[in-house]
Design a protein around this motif. Structure first.
Motif, mmCIF file in Angstrom:
data_model
loop_
_atom_site.group_PDB
_atom_site.id
_atom_site.type_symbol
_atom_site.label_atom_id
_atom_site.label_comp_id
_atom_site.label_asym_id
_atom_site.label_seq_id
_atom_site.Cartn_x
_atom_site.Cartn_y
_atom_site.Cartn_z
ATOM 1 N N ASP A 254 9.470 -68.651 72.540
ATOM 2 C CA ASP A 254 10.091 -68.393 73.828
ATOM 3 C C ASP A 254 9.186 -67.496 74.677
ATOM 4 N N ALA A 255 8.637 -68.060 75.777
ATOM 5 C CA ALA A 255 7.721 -67.282 76.613
ATOM 6 C C ALA A 255 8.464 -66.152 77.322
ATOM 7 N N ARG A 256 9.752 -66.356 77.599
ATOM 8 C CA ARG A 256 10.523 -65.309 78.278
ATOM 9 C C ARG A 256 10.641 -64.079 77.385
ATOM 10 N N CYS A 257 10.888 -64.348 76.096
ATOM 11 C CA CYS A 257 11.024 -63.252 75.140
ATOM 12 C C CYS A 257 9.683 -62.517 75.013
ATOM 13 N N ALA A 258 8.571 -63.258 75.003
ATOM 14 C CA ALA A 258 7.246 -62.631 74.901
ATOM 15 C C ALA A 258 6.984 -61.741 76.119
ATOM 16 N N LEU A 259 7.341 -62.228 77.299
ATOM 17 C CA LEU A 259 7.131 -61.440 78.526
ATOM 18 C C LEU A 259 7.988 -60.179 78.523
ATOM 19 N N ASP A 260 9.236 -60.319 78.074
ATOM 20 C CA ASP A 260 10.121 -59.147 78.003
ATOM 21 C C ASP A 260 9.537 -58.091 77.081
ATOM 22 N N LEU A 261 9.029 -58.562 75.927
ATOM 23 C CA LEU A 261 8.459 -57.604 74.970
ATOM 24 C C LEU A 261 7.303 -56.847 75.596
ATOM 25 N N LEU A 262 6.445 -57.570 76.297
ATOM 26 C CA LEU A 262 5.277 -56.914 76.884
ATOM 27 C C LEU A 262 5.715 -55.918 77.962
ATOM 28 N N ARG A 263 6.669 -56.313 78.782
ATOM 29 C CA ARG A 263 7.107 -55.429 79.866
ATOM 30 C C ARG A 263 7.800 -54.177 79.302
ATOM 31 N N VAL A 264 8.727 -54.383 78.351
ATOM 32 C CA VAL A 264 9.458 -53.223 77.828
ATOM 33 C C VAL A 264 8.520 -52.315 77.014
ATOM 34 N N SER A 265 7.556 -52.903 76.276
ATOM 35 C CA SER A 265 6.599 -52.068 75.532
ATOM 36 C C SER A 265 5.842 -51.168 76.497
ATOM 37 N N THR A 266 5.446 -51.738 77.625
ATOM 38 C CA THR A 266 4.677 -50.957 78.591
ATOM 39 C C THR A 266 5.555 -49.844 79.185
ATOM 40 N N GLU A 267 6.814 -50.168 79.439
ATOM 41 C CA GLU A 267 7.725 -49.127 79.937
ATOM 42 C C GLU A 267 7.890 -48.000 78.910
ATOM 43 N N LYS A 268 7.961 -48.387 77.642
ATOM 44 C CA LYS A 268 8.103 -47.374 76.582
ATOM 45 C C LYS A 268 6.892 -46.456 76.564
ATOM 46 N N ALA A 269 5.702 -47.051 76.688
ATOM 47 C CA ALA A 269 4.481 -46.243 76.678
ATOM 48 C C ALA A 269 4.483 -45.283 77.867
ATOM 49 N N GLU A 270 4.887 -45.801 79.015
ATOM 50 C CA GLU A 270 4.940 -44.945 80.213
ATOM 51 C C GLU A 270 5.920 -43.804 80.029
ATOM 52 N N GLN A 271 7.107 -44.157 79.516
ATOM 53 C CA GLN A 271 8.129 -43.117 79.340
ATOM 54 C C GLN A 271 7.644 -42.007 78.428
ATOM 55 N N SER A 272 6.854 -42.377 77.393
ATOM 56 C CA SER A 272 6.391 -41.309 76.514
ATOM 57 C C SER A 272 5.092 -40.694 77.040
ATOM 58 N N VAL A 282 5.573 -51.641 70.923
ATOM 59 C CA VAL A 282 6.118 -53.000 70.823
ATOM 60 C C VAL A 282 7.326 -53.002 69.887
ATOM 61 N N ARG A 283 7.219 -52.273 68.775
ATOM 62 C CA ARG A 283 8.353 -52.210 67.839
ATOM 63 C C ARG A 283 9.564 -51.560 68.502
ATOM 64 N N MET A 284 9.305 -50.512 69.287
ATOM 65 C CA MET A 284 10.420 -49.872 70.001
ATOM 66 C C MET A 284 11.057 -50.862 70.975
ATOM 67 N N ALA A 285 10.207 -51.605 71.658
ATOM 68 C CA ALA A 285 10.711 -52.581 72.632
ATOM 69 C C ALA A 285 11.527 -53.654 71.924
ATOM 70 N N GLN A 286 11.026 -54.090 70.774
ATOM 71 C CA GLN A 286 11.728 -55.138 70.019
ATOM 72 C C GLN A 286 13.140 -54.664 69.649
ATOM 73 N N HIS A 287 13.235 -53.414 69.184
ATOM 74 C CA HIS A 287 14.550 -52.876 68.837
ATOM 75 C C HIS A 287 15.463 -52.814 70.048
ATOM 76 N N GLN A 288 14.900 -52.353 71.159
ATOM 77 C CA GLN A 288 15.752 -52.236 72.345
ATOM 78 C C GLN A 288 16.254 -53.602 72.814
ATOM 79 N N LEU A 289 15.350 -54.593 72.783
ATOM 80 C CA LEU A 289 15.751 -55.929 73.251
ATOM 81 C C LEU A 289 16.807 -56.535 72.328
#
Ligand code: ATP
Ligand code: MG
Length: 413
Positions: A254-272, A282-289
């Motif tokens: 699922d390309a949508r799921c891959a894009l979500d993972l990349l976007r949320v991972s980047t947000e996680k990195a920014e937040q920290s 990426v693991r944090m993003a996976q859990h959140q999604l």
């Protein structure tokens, strides 16, 4: 203290150049690994530019396989070419998950053809369907040219409202005088044509295109291309794209799921406040999604279904795995008393257990116990980071009672 609470956020270095590029509805200029599908669509739709009617088509494929993206892309190109060579072509896409009755689809199509000087919107409800259809035909003829009507996620509408709409739209050329039309149906479900009248099936299925799921390598290329416009250079650790792609490929390509993972991972990195995205993000993003997906499923379970799931969780809290239907039922009956509901029969509860299995909240395996017949072995499979009890209580106050009361558990011999 002085300053505004947003100062700190605004002055932080951002890893995004343009977050929009990673959003689902962004339309990239090219779509890697979909050349064949683009070609099949264009091969048929070019007829519109030659003054003929293209065949109706059905596009199938799992979610996130690029069906909507490819279709929008091809239709944009088609319209642009039509304008250039003065052959008017217009595509109209309707999402049949949101617009899910025949009346609403027809009125939506009709209203999207309103000329600027016309003010007569077809009302949201109230007209006989033939009148809406007649008005649509009139407006199409007024405009003239070729129309490509795209019914996205059509399986939803057909399951809910039957195939009258498809019957009417696939025979619309008989009513049109100067305009012409073809229909493209897009579906997640390969079997959706089983629900159709054979006449509709043969009219709609003049030409089928199947979108296969992306594999991990293809997802990597898609992500790499999207990341280029979306993120600053050096934002990603080497293995981040590969990991996002691998996780999404495991899901079902699922390309949508891959894009979500990349976007949320980047947000996680920014937040920290980190300088680049790593596998840990990426693991944090996976859990959140996962949690985001699970939340609406858990909170919208009907009461009885919640009670059954709670009974499984309460057995697990008591240290049990491979829980049997009888053990679930025993706790369930006690829980029903606490919330003053009449317990359903064991047979009905067994049906509810199968539903929970289908929703992916538990696994229920049927095992044979020789001459004692068959039973189920039930285990919950809600990821650990998700507070299922909390979500169920939040959505239904009386569940608090269920989780806080004491239980008598069956003893295993
Ligand atoms: N080949 C590709 N290149 C770049 N992006 C892609 C590609 N395929 C899909 N995408 C992106 O993935 C996301 C999901 O694609 P799309 O919406 O087209 O899937 P779909 O097959 O219509 O799924 P659904 O059945 O759930 O509607 C979109 O953001 C889309 O831009
Ligand atoms: Mg789609």
């Amino acid at each position: 203290m002085s300053g505004n609470i947003f100062d700190d956020f605004l002055s932080r270095k951002t890893l995004f150049v343009d977050k929009e590029v990673l959003r689902h509805d962004f339309r990239p200029k090219n779509l890697p690994h979909r050349q064949n599908e683009i070609e099949k669509l264009s091969f048929n739709l070019v007829e519109a530019l030659n003054g003929h009617i293209p065949s109706n088509m059905t596009l199938y494929g799992v979610t996130g396989a690029g069906k909507t993206a490819v279709t929008s892309y091809v239709c944009d190109e088609l319209e642009a070419k039509g304008r250039e060579i003065n052959r008017p072509v217009q595509s109209i896409m309707v999402n049949c998950r949101q617009i899910d009755t025949q009346y609403r689809v027809l009125s939506h199509l009709g209203n999207s053809l309103l000329e600027s000087h016309e003010i007569d919107e077809i009302p949201f409800t109230g007209w006989p369907t033939d009148r809406v259809f007649g008005e649509l035909v009139r407006r199409m003829d007024n405009r003239g040219g070729v129309f490509v009507i795209i019914l996205d996620e059509i399986d939803h509408l057909v399951r809910k409202a039957g195939d009258d709409l498809l019957y009417n739209l696939t025979s619309i050329n008989a009513s049109l005088k100067s305009a012409r039309a073809c229909v493209i149906g897009i579906s997640n479900d390969l079997k959706f044509t089983d629900f159709l009248d054979p006449r509709v099936r043969s009219r709609l299925g003049q030409s089928d295109v199947v979108f296969n799921p992306y594999d991990a390598m293809q997802l990597q290329n898609i992500l790499r291309q999207r990341a280029q416009g979306a993120l600053i250079e050096g934002a990603l650790d080497d293995s981040v794209i590969a990991l996002c792609a691998a996780i999404a490929a495991q899901e079902h390509g699922d390309a949508r799921c891959a894009l979500d993972l990349l976007r949320v991972s980047t947000e996680k990195a920014e937040q920290s406040g980190d300088e680049c995205v790593t596998q840990a993000h990426v693991r944090m993003a996976q859990h959140q999604l996962e949690a985001d997906q699970m939340h609406p499923v858990l909170s919208s379970l009907p009461s009885q279904q919640k009670l059954v799931l709670a009974s499984i969780l309460l057995n697990e809290r008591n240290g049990l795995r491979n829980i049997q239907t009888g053990e679930v039922y025993d706790v369930y009956a006690q829980a029903c008393r606490y919330v003053r509901q009449n317990p359903l029969t064991q047979r009905r509860v067994s049906g509810l257990i199968s539903n929970l299995d289908m929703l992916g909240l538990i696994t229920a395996r049927t095992v044979s116990r020789g001459r004692y017949g068959r039973t189920k072995e039930i285990n919950s499979c809600i990821p650990q980071n998700i507070d299922a009890e909390g979500i169920m209580v939040e959505s239904e106050a009386q569940m608090k009672e269920v989780f806080e009361r004491p239980y008598r558990h069956q003893s295993r011999l």
